[in-house]
Write a protein that holds these residues in place. Structure first.
Motif, PDB file in Angstrom:
ATOM      1  N   SER A  80       0.852  -1.195   0.000  1.00  0.00           N
ATOM      2  CA  SER A  80       0.000   0.000   0.000  1.00  0.00           C
ATOM      3  C   SER A  80       0.885   1.240   0.000  1.00  0.00           C
ATOM      4  O   SER A  80       1.707   1.418   0.902  1.00  0.00           O
ATOM      5  N   ALA A  96      -2.908   4.891  -0.243  1.00  0.00           N
ATOM      6  CA  ALA A  96      -3.398   3.514  -0.116  1.00  0.00           C
ATOM      7  C   ALA A  96      -2.983   3.031   1.267  1.00  0.00           C
ATOM      8  O   ALA A  96      -1.812   3.105   1.631  1.00  0.00           O
ATOM      9  N   GLY A 109      -3.294  -3.243  -0.313  1.00  0.00           N
ATOM     10  CA  GLY A 109      -2.796  -2.783  -1.603  1.00  0.00           C
ATOM     11  C   GLY A 109      -2.387  -3.948  -2.497  1.00  0.00           C
ATOM     12  O   GLY A 109      -1.513  -4.740  -2.137  1.00  0.00           O
ATOM     13  N   THR A 145     -12.581   2.136  -1.988  1.00  0.00           N
ATOM     14  CA  THR A 145     -11.935   0.991  -2.627  1.00  0.00           C
ATOM     15  C   THR A 145     -11.567   1.332  -4.062  1.00  0.00           C
ATOM     16  O   THR A 145     -12.378   1.871  -4.816  1.00  0.00           O
ATOM     17  N   ASP A 146     -10.328   0.993  -4.439  1.00  0.00           N
ATOM     18  CA  ASP A 146      -9.860   1.182  -5.814  1.00  0.00           C
ATOM     19  C   ASP A 146     -10.649   0.307  -6.797  1.00  0.00           C
ATOM     20  O   ASP A 146     -11.267  -0.692  -6.399  1.00  0.00           O
ATOM     21  N   PRO A 147     -10.575   0.630  -8.092  1.00  0.00           N
ATOM     22  CA  PRO A 147     -11.200  -0.235  -9.100  1.00  0.00           C
ATOM     23  C   PRO A 147     -10.674  -1.664  -9.102  1.00  0.00           C
ATOM     24  O   PRO A 147     -11.354  -2.564  -9.611  1.00  0.00           O
ATOM     25  N   ASP A 148      -9.470  -1.905  -8.546  1.00  0.00           N
ATOM     26  CA  ASP A 148      -8.963  -3.287  -8.499  1.00  0.00           C
ATOM     27  C   ASP A 148      -9.756  -4.164  -7.536  1.00  0.00           C
ATOM     28  O   ASP A 148      -9.552  -5.379  -7.478  1.00  0.00           O
ATOM     29  N   THR A 162      -7.541  -2.571  -3.093  1.00  0.00           N
ATOM     30  CA  THR A 162      -6.774  -1.508  -2.458  1.00  0.00           C
ATOM     31  C   THR A 162      -7.695  -0.485  -1.811  1.00  0.00           C
ATOM     32  O   THR A 162      -8.598   0.057  -2.453  1.00  0.00           O
ATOM     33  N   ARG A 177      -8.098   3.164   0.075  1.00  0.00           N
ATOM     34  CA  ARG A 177      -7.452   4.474   0.146  1.00  0.00           C
ATOM     35  C   ARG A 177      -8.222   5.414   1.063  1.00  0.00           C
ATOM     36  O   ARG A 177      -9.425   5.270   1.258  1.00  0.00           O
TER      37      ARG A 177
END
Length: 253
Positions: free
Chosen positions: A76, A80, A84, A219-222, A225, A227
């Motif tokens: 991370s 993040a 991560g 939450t990230d698009p992945d 992760t 943030r």
């Protein structure tokens, strides 16, 4: 269900704790400006294979994850703060990197995390890293038979609030044993003298994590992760700790 380990079973967890310790030390040494996060993940993977261990992350797919994690390490960077997912990113001067790693050796799991700055540090980054480390130490000091889980949580929170940081309680520590995540939950905020009794044989991961400007995450698009919502940086410190008849036993120290 909360499971208590025998002294023999706790001893059997030590190889996993040593491997976690050694991998985090190797990653700290290897992380430098220009190093790719995927290279760090590959290094951890090689060390797992060399030790005859098994990754806890590759096939991990809890309800909050979009898909199986697919890597052996959480990396991370900066804002993040947790979970991560390693990707094609080369570390830059001044990046705040949090590394979280869990592994199974001989059927027993240990889990730990640390944060550090790559290259030139910003004093504010060093401050939040130091706060998570002191909060972890304060929580571990309360991890004694006869205390309550709330004693650990309250000690962590006191350090965070003393530095002006707010606390997210969506994610925290957890039981550790044959599986990476189990009961009980170990919150980073709570009331002293409350919660379940701490009994010898209980093994838990204690893991304070704070963000500089908020207690809210996205939450990230992945799909993994996490943030800070305001872009502020965060840090994360963690050890696997066994409750004994005496002092806490830090298996990942």
């Amino acid at each position: 269900m909360i499971e208590l380990k025998t002294p023999t079973e706790i001893e059997a967890m030590r190889p996993a704790g040593r491997l976690v310790r050694d991998v985090l030390a190797a990653l700290t040494e290897a992380a430098d400006v220009g190093v790719n996060l995927l290279e760090l993940d590959a290094l951890a993977h090689r060390m797992i294979d060399a030790a005859g261990g098994t990754s806890c992350y590759i096939d991990y797919h809890p309800s909050f994850g979009a898909s199986p994690f697919g890597k052996v390490l959480c990396t991370s960077v900066n804002d993040a703060v947790l979970h991560g997912l390693p990707h094609d990113y080369r570390l830059r001067d001044g990046d705040l990197l949090s590394v979280d790693f869990a592994v199974s050796v001989g059927g027993w799991v240990c889990d730990a995390a640390k944060s550090f700055v790559v290259g030139t540090p910003d004093p504010q980054d060093l401050r939040i890293i130091d706060t998570t480390e002191r909060a972890l130490a304060a929580g571990i000091a309360q991890a004694r038979g006869g205390n309550k889980m709330g004693d650990i949580s309250a000690a962590i929170a006191a350090v965070a609030r003393g530095e002006g940081y707010s606390i997210n309680t969506q994610f925290g520590g957890h039981g550790v044993g044959r599986e990476m995540h189990g009961d009980p939950h170990v919150s980073n905020d709570g009331r002293a003298g409350r919660g379940i009794p701490l009994r010898p044989g209980l093994v838990i991961a204690i893991e304070p994590w704070f963000m500089a400007g908020t207690d809210e995450i996205l939450t990230d698009p992945d799909g993994w992760t996490l943030r800070s919502v305001d872009g502020s940086r965060g840090a994360h410190s963690e050890h696997t700790v066994a409750i004994t008849d005496g002092d806490p036993l830090i298996l990942t120290a």
